[in-house]
Design an enzyme around this catalytic site. Structure first.
Site, PDB file in Angstrom:
ATOM      1  N   LYS A   1       0.921  -1.166  -0.040  1.00 44.84           N
ATOM      2  CA  LYS A   1       0.071   0.055   0.040  1.00 44.84           C
ATOM      3  C   LYS A   1       0.864   1.215   0.090  1.00 44.84           C
ATOM      4  O   LYS A   1       0.717   2.331  -0.629  1.00 44.84           O
ATOM      5  CB  LYS A   1      -0.897   0.163   1.304  1.00 44.84           C
ATOM      6  CG  LYS A   1      -1.939   1.368   1.441  1.00 44.84           C
ATOM      7  CD  LYS A   1      -2.648   1.240   2.548  1.00 44.84           C
ATOM      8  CE  LYS A   1      -3.542   2.733   2.610  1.00 44.84           C
ATOM      9  NZ  LYS A   1      -4.376   2.525   3.752  1.00 44.84           N
TER      10      LYS A   1
ATOM     11  N   GLY B   1       4.987 -11.446  -0.528  1.00 49.79           N
ATOM     12  CA  GLY B   1       3.457 -10.886  -1.338  1.00 49.79           C
ATOM     13  C   GLY B   1       3.114  -9.395  -0.750  1.00 49.79           C
ATOM     14  O   GLY B   1       3.294  -9.142   0.365  1.00 49.79           O
ATOM     15  N   HIS B   2       2.720  -8.471  -1.738  1.00 43.10           N
ATOM     16  CA  HIS B   2       2.142  -7.460  -1.390  1.00 43.10           C
ATOM     17  C   HIS B   2       0.441  -7.342  -1.780  1.00 43.10           C
ATOM     18  O   HIS B   2       0.262  -8.075  -2.846  1.00 43.10           O
ATOM     19  CB  HIS B   2       2.687  -6.141  -2.016  1.00 43.10           C
ATOM     20  CG  HIS B   2       4.091  -6.250  -1.746  1.00 43.10           C
ATOM     21  ND1 HIS B   2       4.581  -6.189  -0.396  1.00 43.10           N
ATOM     22  CD2 HIS B   2       5.284  -5.871  -2.534  1.00 43.10           C
ATOM     23  CE1 HIS B   2       5.941  -5.946  -0.512  1.00 43.10           C
ATOM     24  NE2 HIS B   2       6.452  -5.873  -1.700  1.00 43.10           N
TER      25      HIS B   2
ATOM     26  N   GLN C   1       9.823  -8.752   2.422  1.00 44.96           N
ATOM     27  CA  GLN C   1       9.853  -9.148   3.847  1.00 44.96           C
ATOM     28  C   GLN C   1      10.096  -7.894   4.919  1.00 44.96           C
ATOM     29  O   GLN C   1       9.339  -6.990   4.803  1.00 44.96           O
ATOM     30  CB  GLN C   1      10.981 -10.412   3.955  1.00 44.96           C
ATOM     31  CG  GLN C   1      10.719 -11.568   3.245  1.00 44.96           C
ATOM     32  CD  GLN C   1      11.236 -11.744   1.842  1.00 44.96           C
ATOM     33  OE1 GLN C   1      12.198 -10.945   1.242  1.00 44.96           O
ATOM     34  NE2 GLN C   1      11.074 -12.498   1.052  1.00 44.96           N
TER      35      GLN C   1
ATOM     36  N   ASP D   1      -1.785 -18.549   8.321  1.00 45.53           N
ATOM     37  CA  ASP D   1      -2.162 -17.390   9.317  1.00 45.53           C
ATOM     38  C   ASP D   1      -0.965 -16.953   9.835  1.00 45.53           C
ATOM     39  O   ASP D   1      -0.075 -17.503   9.956  1.00 45.53           O
ATOM     40  CB  ASP D   1      -3.149 -18.310  10.423  1.00 45.53           C
ATOM     41  CG  ASP D   1      -4.595 -18.365   9.797  1.00 45.53           C
ATOM     42  OD1 ASP D   1      -5.142 -17.695   9.003  1.00 45.53           O
ATOM     43  OD2 ASP D   1      -5.254 -19.102  10.829  1.00 45.53           O
TER      44      ASP D   1
ATOM     45  N   ASP E   1      -6.407   1.330  12.326  1.00 45.36           N
ATOM     46  CA  ASP E   1      -7.925   1.106  12.508  1.00 45.36           C
ATOM     47  C   ASP E   1      -8.159  -0.336  13.061  1.00 45.36           C
ATOM     48  O   ASP E   1      -9.251  -0.577  13.694  1.00 45.36           O
ATOM     49  CB  ASP E   1      -8.441   1.217  11.017  1.00 45.36           C
ATOM     50  CG  ASP E   1      -7.801   0.223  10.088  1.00 45.36           C
ATOM     51  OD1 ASP E   1      -6.807   0.360   9.834  1.00 45.36           O
ATOM     52  OD2 ASP E   1      -8.513  -0.584   9.500  1.00 45.36           O
TER      53      ASP E   1
END
Length: 427
Positions: free
Chosen positions: A18, A40-41, A223, A303, A332
């Site tokens: 992001k 991963g993004h 990472q 997870d 948030d």
């Protein structure tokens, strides 16, 4: 020479995608400088969610040139599949540049990775099984296959033969597996040559010329700091250098060209895989963080382990990376807690320790020392300025900033591209 490094300040999964995407509209190049498709993004644009594995997040910004640097290890099938998936969704991927010096993850690297992890049993590291470590090992052992080797069949064959001389001995005699045929590997790798050719270039030259022309270049680490092969929680680390120094070697630019180093911090802490994690939670709070935060690995599907914010780790990341700024993500997620614990130090054998222990054994035995901060119940996802946040949320951010040792210049208050509070510009 406006060059910026953006990296994870914890164990990865901090929300770098992001942050990179937000800057993507203001920069000319976004460069992946290490790692492979084990990182991963997730990027959310409007109502669209994109999961990127090898590709730099800048691929989603029309005016930006995405670059895969020489320090990345590339699985050609994964890269081509990712490009195809984005093309099908209307994303223009034609500007991608791929370093001819990047190393290729071969089928035998993946095989070795998987069988080794199974063989280790309880002592396994928790790799993704995608061949990343064995590929970096081949690189260091000087038996690696580079992208440029795809364009000389003779050299490619010689290199595959050299690599399999030893690996087939290990696979057959130690792991009781079948030997891998050289011709079969060469044949598969050659099928990627023409498909990758439009992207392959001398990225070191391109990037240095861009910096000389005052283009804005963003170097994106995969990472996180605590997974760095040299500076992380060894041996529970990745096989490359996600820290700021890795940008120089993994992209071929000198350290004097880096003007800003931005660390991404999650408002709490997560990690995937094995290894020490002092603030890890095994109760309903840990489960709530996992559920509310959607803490499942983009690449692994596993997870994530969840825990409270660890200021000791943040200070360490500031030091080893020379961080100039922080981007705080997922604030948030903490909405709704009456009090929020923050780890300010560790207790090790009855001693209070405020810096990351040098000793691996000490870190394994570290117990968190918490300071309780008041929480908030108001929805903060619509906040556009720091003043829009509830006072307790403001105080939480200020406390983390003071404990971490670098200013927090942006805050993520939701997953969307526009759900970010910018306090100080990164450019």
């Amino acid at each position: 020479m406006p060059a910026l490094v953006l990296l994870g300040a914890q164990w990865g999964d901090e929300g770098k995608g992001k942050a990179t995407d937000l800057l993507g509209g203001s920069v000319d190049y976004v460069v992946r400088y290490q790692g492979g498709n084990n990182a991963g993004h997730t990027v959310v644009v409007g109502d669209q969610k994109y999961a990127l594995h090898l590709l730099p997040s800048g691929i989603l910004s029309p005016g930006c040139t995405p670059v895969i640097g020489n320090g990345v290890v590339v699985d050609p099938s994964v890269l081509l599949s990712e490009l195809s998936g984005l093309n099908e969704r209307g994303v223009d991927t034609s500007k991608l540049l791929l370093s001819g010096n990047a190393h290729i993850i071969t089928p035998y690297n993946v095989t070795v990775d998987k069988v080794t992890e199974r063989f280790l049993g309880k002592r396994k590291i928790g790799t993704t099984g995608r061949g990343i470590g064995p590929t970096y090992a081949d690189k260091i052992n000087r038996v690696g296959i580079r992208v440029q080797d795809l364009y000389d069949e003779s050299i490619l064959t010689q290199k595959v033969e050299a690599a399999l001389d030893v690996k087939n001995q290990i696979l057959t005699k130690l792991y009781n597996r079948r030997a891998i045929a050289v011709d079969q590997v060469v044949e598969e790798l050659l099928t990627y040559a023409d498909k990758l050719a439009p992207y392959v270039t001398d990225t070191v030259l391109v990037l240095n010329q861009a910096l000389e022309d005052d283009k804005v270049v963003l170097f994106e680490g995969g990472q996180g700091t605590l997974l760095d092969i040299d500076h992380g929680t060894y041996p529970f680390v990745t096989s490359s250098n996600p820290t700021a120094g890795g940008a120089c070697t993994g992209a071929g630019v000198g350290p004097t060209k880096i003007s800003r180093v931005i660390g991404i911090l999650k408002a709490y802490t997560t990690r995937v895989g094995a290894g020490p994690f002092p603030t890890e939670l095994f109760d309903k709070d840990g489960e709530a963080l996992r559920r509310i935060g959607g803490e499942r690995g983009v690449t692994t599907g596993r997870d994530r382990r969840c825990g409270w914010f660890d200021a000791v780790i943040a200070r360490y990341a500031t030091r080893v990376n020379g961080l100039t700024d922080f981007f705080l993500t997922k604030l948030d997620v903490l909405t709704g807690w009456e009090q929020i614990p923050v780890c300010v130090a560790y207790e090790i054998d009855g001693r209070r320790v405020e810096e990351l222990p040098y000793s691996q054994s000490d870190f394994h035995h570290a117990k968190p020392v918490y300071e309780m901060l008041p929480g908030w119940s108001e929805d903060i996802s619509k906040a556009k300025t720091f003043a829009d946040l509830p006072k307790n949320a403001q105080d939480y951010v200020k406390a983390l900033e003071e404990m971490s040792g670098a200013p927090i210049s942006a805050i993520g208050v939701g997953p969307g591209r526009d759900e970010t509070i910018e306090i100080n510009s990164f450019l």
